[in-house]
Design a protein around this motif. Structure first.
Motif, PDB file in Angstrom:
ATOM      1  N   ALA A 194       0.859  -1.189   0.000  1.00  0.00           N
ATOM      2  CA  ALA A 194       0.000   0.000   0.000  1.00  0.00           C
ATOM      3  C   ALA A 194       0.888   1.229   0.000  1.00  0.00           C
ATOM      4  CB  ALA A 194      -0.914   0.016   1.231  1.00  0.00           C
ATOM      5  N   PRO A 195       0.428   2.319  -0.591  1.00  0.00           N
ATOM      6  CA  PRO A 195       1.250   3.536  -0.603  1.00  0.00           C
ATOM      7  C   PRO A 195       1.412   4.106   0.805  1.00  0.00           C
ATOM      8  CG  PRO A 195      -0.942   3.999  -1.451  1.00  0.00           C
ATOM      9  CD  PRO A 195      -0.848   2.506  -1.301  1.00  0.00           C
ATOM     10  N   ALA A 196       2.640   4.404   1.178  1.00  0.00           N
ATOM     11  CA  ALA A 196       2.943   4.943   2.500  1.00  0.00           C
ATOM     12  C   ALA A 196       3.410   6.383   2.375  1.00  0.00           C
ATOM     13  CB  ALA A 196       4.004   4.096   3.191  1.00  0.00           C
ATOM     14  N   THR A 197       3.214   7.123   3.458  1.00  0.00           N
ATOM     15  CA  THR A 197       3.619   8.528   3.504  1.00  0.00           C
ATOM     16  C   THR A 197       4.422   8.768   4.771  1.00  0.00           C
ATOM     17  OG1 THR A 197       1.628   9.241   2.329  1.00  0.00           O
ATOM     18  CG2 THR A 197       2.806  10.906   3.556  1.00  0.00           C
ATOM     19  N   LEU A 198       5.537   9.508   4.642  1.00  0.00           N
ATOM     20  CA  LEU A 198       6.354   9.859   5.798  1.00  0.00           C
ATOM     21  C   LEU A 198       6.156  11.329   6.129  1.00  0.00           C
ATOM     22  CD1 LEU A 198       8.638   9.403   7.900  1.00  0.00           C
ATOM     23  CD2 LEU A 198      10.274   9.918   6.052  1.00  0.00           C
ATOM     24  N   GLU A 199       5.825  11.591   7.399  1.00  0.00           N
ATOM     25  CA  GLU A 199       5.702  12.957   7.879  1.00  0.00           C
ATOM     26  C   GLU A 199       6.555  13.133   9.121  1.00  0.00           C
ATOM     27  OE1 GLU A 199       1.534  13.396   8.543  1.00  0.00           O
ATOM     28  OE2 GLU A 199       1.111  13.939   6.472  1.00  0.00           O
ATOM     29  N   ASN A 200       7.007  14.363   9.355  1.00  0.00           N
ATOM     30  CA  ASN A 200       7.746  14.607  10.583  1.00  0.00           C
ATOM     31  C   ASN A 200       6.772  14.705  11.749  1.00  0.00           C
ATOM     32  OD1 ASN A 200       6.646  17.194  10.584  1.00  0.00           O
ATOM     33  ND2 ASN A 200       8.508  18.177   9.840  1.00  0.00           N
ATOM     34  N   ARG A 201       7.290  14.943  12.927  1.00  0.00           N
ATOM     35  CA  ARG A 201       6.403  14.931  14.102  1.00  0.00           C
ATOM     36  C   ARG A 201       5.486  16.139  14.160  1.00  0.00           C
ATOM     37  NH1 ARG A 201      11.290  15.288  18.455  1.00  0.00           N
ATOM     38  NH2 ARG A 201      12.145  17.304  17.843  1.00  0.00           N
ATOM     39  N   ASP A 202       5.744  17.121  13.291  1.00  0.00           N
ATOM     40  CA  ASP A 202       4.840  18.266  13.175  1.00  0.00           C
ATOM     41  C   ASP A 202       3.809  18.061  12.072  1.00  0.00           C
ATOM     42  OD1 ASP A 202       6.063  19.764  15.210  1.00  0.00           O
ATOM     43  OD2 ASP A 202       7.641  20.402  13.834  1.00  0.00           O
ATOM     44  N   PHE A 203       3.717  16.823  11.562  1.00  0.00           N
ATOM     45  CA  PHE A 203       2.730  16.446  10.544  1.00  0.00           C
ATOM     46  C   PHE A 203       2.979  17.179   9.230  1.00  0.00           C
ATOM     47  CE2 PHE A 203       1.232  14.242  13.946  1.00  0.00           C
ATOM     48  CZ  PHE A 203      -0.089  13.822  13.932  1.00  0.00           C
ATOM     49  N   GLU A 204       4.231  17.332   8.857  1.00  0.00           N
ATOM     50  CA  GLU A 204       4.607  17.954   7.600  1.00  0.00           C
ATOM     51  C   GLU A 204       5.237  16.903   6.697  1.00  0.00           C
ATOM     52  OE1 GLU A 204       5.617  22.357   9.386  1.00  0.00           O
ATOM     53  OE2 GLU A 204       7.107  20.787   9.457  1.00  0.00           O
ATOM     54  N   LEU A 205       4.823  16.882   5.448  1.00  0.00           N
ATOM     55  CA  LEU A 205       5.216  15.830   4.520  1.00  0.00           C
ATOM     56  C   LEU A 205       6.708  15.851   4.232  1.00  0.00           C
ATOM     57  CD1 LEU A 205       4.218  13.556   2.595  1.00  0.00           C
ATOM     58  CD2 LEU A 205       4.042  15.321   0.835  1.00  0.00           C
ATOM     59  N   ILE A 206       7.336  14.664   4.278  1.00  0.00           N
ATOM     60  CA  ILE A 206       8.739  14.506   3.916  1.00  0.00           C
ATOM     61  C   ILE A 206       8.874  13.686   2.638  1.00  0.00           C
ATOM     62  CG2 ILE A 206      10.956  13.509   4.615  1.00  0.00           C
ATOM     63  CD1 ILE A 206      10.203  14.072   7.496  1.00  0.00           C
ATOM     64  N   ALA A 207       8.171  12.574   2.547  1.00  0.00           N
ATOM     65  CA  ALA A 207       8.285  11.712   1.363  1.00  0.00           C
ATOM     66  C   ALA A 207       7.060  10.818   1.286  1.00  0.00           C
ATOM     67  CB  ALA A 207       9.554  10.859   1.424  1.00  0.00           C
ATOM     68  N   PHE A 208       6.785  10.329   0.082  1.00  0.00           N
ATOM     69  CA  PHE A 208       5.696   9.370  -0.078  1.00  0.00           C
ATOM     70  C   PHE A 208       6.176   8.243  -0.979  1.00  0.00           C
ATOM     71  CE2 PHE A 208       5.022  12.846  -3.067  1.00  0.00           C
ATOM     72  CZ  PHE A 208       5.014  12.179  -4.287  1.00  0.00           C
TER      73      PHE A 208
END
Length: 442
Positions: free
Chosen positions: A35-49
């Protein structure tokens, strides 16, 4: 969470040497879980998908209001963040399943994989939870990947530490020896990142007067350090030190400026006109000569690129001057480069007590604002009456009448080149008020 938005790196500071690593690791998680995954920092800001793709996951009907809103705004709201954190993801050491909650705008369930390093949460990997969903073995394998992501994020957090104190010391130093000592301290803190070309960005005014209320340097792409500084008597501005790949390419600086301006609210419209271009008095984004209030919105200034850190004092003076120029003359902004602000390069260097010439003072009162604007447009048009009248939308005889009143008020002769120069400089300088911007001049 799939609540991040925009493109990779829009709201998260990711160094170029790690960005590819994050993308590869998230791709690995996506493949493991199917499944497609998304990485966010702890402030809920997108880093990579993840690059994993499936037809069902791209179905527009799969979008729920929370996901759609966060995509459009490029970040999660505080309410969304609090809602998801309410499931214990900040404390969890393993996968957390979050059920669909239509009343909260979450129509599809999520799986959150906390990204930790040495017990500290640094971010989250998110995926949509569909039946039957990944197995426990798959999730365990994915958690091992998140541990590798956590190590990278922890390394970046260490190297992207808050250097606001060090940068502020450089930009506010009053003596050369003080600045040299502050630069040496900043250079030591930055390590290898101090090498190569740099520029400085000034965004002013910042909407908060609290010196500690500034965005994190880690949310600014390409930023090495960030701090707030006084702007005028009661406001703040933000200064950002940007590392460049090439002194000829200021793209990282313009990107950081745009990100900061998004947080300040309404800004002067690019391509707008100041007093010389026909904006009515009081129009948003600029002020006519003699206006009692400062300009609305905010603007950003960019200094020229310099090698290393030795020229930071001069770079800050340039960035602050360019921001002042863009506030006074919106056609220069909302992001203005020092090299593009023309005569404001000289005018912003003048101390306020010198810039405000007494002969022009009577013209700068609110009652005579139309006359000041008329005079500036006339001088901008190189004294060509037909052009000036057309620009102002008035009859030529009306123009002549107003100019005669200007001469009577100021005692200046508009047929005299030096008097015209003085008047022109004074009118331009007046629109820099309140222009006691911070920063050294050398």
């Amino acid at each position: 969470m799939y609540e991040g938005a925009g493109a990779v790196g829009d709201n998260a500071r990711v160094t170029s040497e790690h960005r590819g690593d994050y993308e590869e690791l998230v791709d690995e998680v996506s493949e493991l879980l199917g499944a497609p995954a998304t990485l966010e920092n702890r402030d809920f800001e997108l880093i990579a998908f993840g690059a994993y793709d499936s037809e069902g996951d791209l179905d527009p009907s799969a979008l729920d209001p929370v996901r759609t809103r966060s995509i459009l705004t490029r970040r999660s709201t505080a309410a969304v963040r609090a809602w998801f954190e309410g499931f214990g993801i900040t404390r969890a050491t393993g996968p957390v399943r979050i059920p669909p909650t239509p009343e909260a705008g979450v129509y599809r369930g999520r799986i959150c994989l906390p990204v930790r390093h040495r017990g500290v949460v640094h971010g989250y990997v998110w995926l949509l939870d569909d039946e039957p969903g990944p197995s426990e073995a798959q999730l365990s394998a994915a958690m091992r990947v998140t541990a590798r992501i956590g190590a990278l994020l922890a390394d970046e957090a260490q190297h992207g530490a808050d250097l606001s104190r060090e940068l502020r010391a450089v930009l506010t130093a009053e003596r050369d020896w003080q600045r040299d000592m502050a630069i040496a301290e900043l250079r030591t803190a930055l390590g290898p990142r101090a090498d190569g070309p740099h520029t400085v960005v000034c965004v002013a005014p910042w909407p908060s007067a609290d010196p500690d209320d500034a965005p994190s340097v880690r949310t600014m792409p390409g930023a090495s350090a960030l701090c707030t500084l006084p702007w005028g008597a009661a406001q703040q501005c933000v200064a950002v030190l940007i590392r460049l790949r090439s002194p000829d390419t200021l793209t990282p600086a313009t990107t950081a400026a745009a990100r900061l301006l998004e947080r300040t609210g309404p800004a002067p419209a690019s391509g707008g006109q100041g007093a010389a271009g026909g904006t009515a008095p009081g129009a948003a984004g600029g002020t006519s000569p003699g206006a009692p209030d400062g300009p609305a919105g905010a603007a950003a200034g960019l200094a020229t690129a310099r090698p290393g850190l030795a020229g930071l004092g001069a770079a800050w003076a340039e960035a602050a001057a360019a921001a002042r120029a863009a506030l006074a003359e919106p056609r220069l902004g909302p992001v203005a480069r020092w090299t593009s602000i023309g005569p404001f390069r000289l005018l912003t260097a003048l101390p306020p007590q010198i810039a405000h010439d007494p002969a022009v003072g009577p013209l700068l009162t609110p009652a005579h604002r139309p006359l000041a604007r008329t005079a500036e447009v006339y001088l901008d048009c190189a004294g060509q009456a037909a052009r000036a009248a057309a620009e102002l939308g008035i009859h030529r005889q009306t123009l002549y009448y107003r100019l005669s009143r200007v001469e009577k008020l100021t005692g200046l002769d508009l047929d005299d080149g030096e008097d015209r120069l003085l008047l022109h400089m004074a009118l331009k300088s007046a629109r820099l008020a309140p222009g006691d911007a911070p920063g050294p001049t050398g």
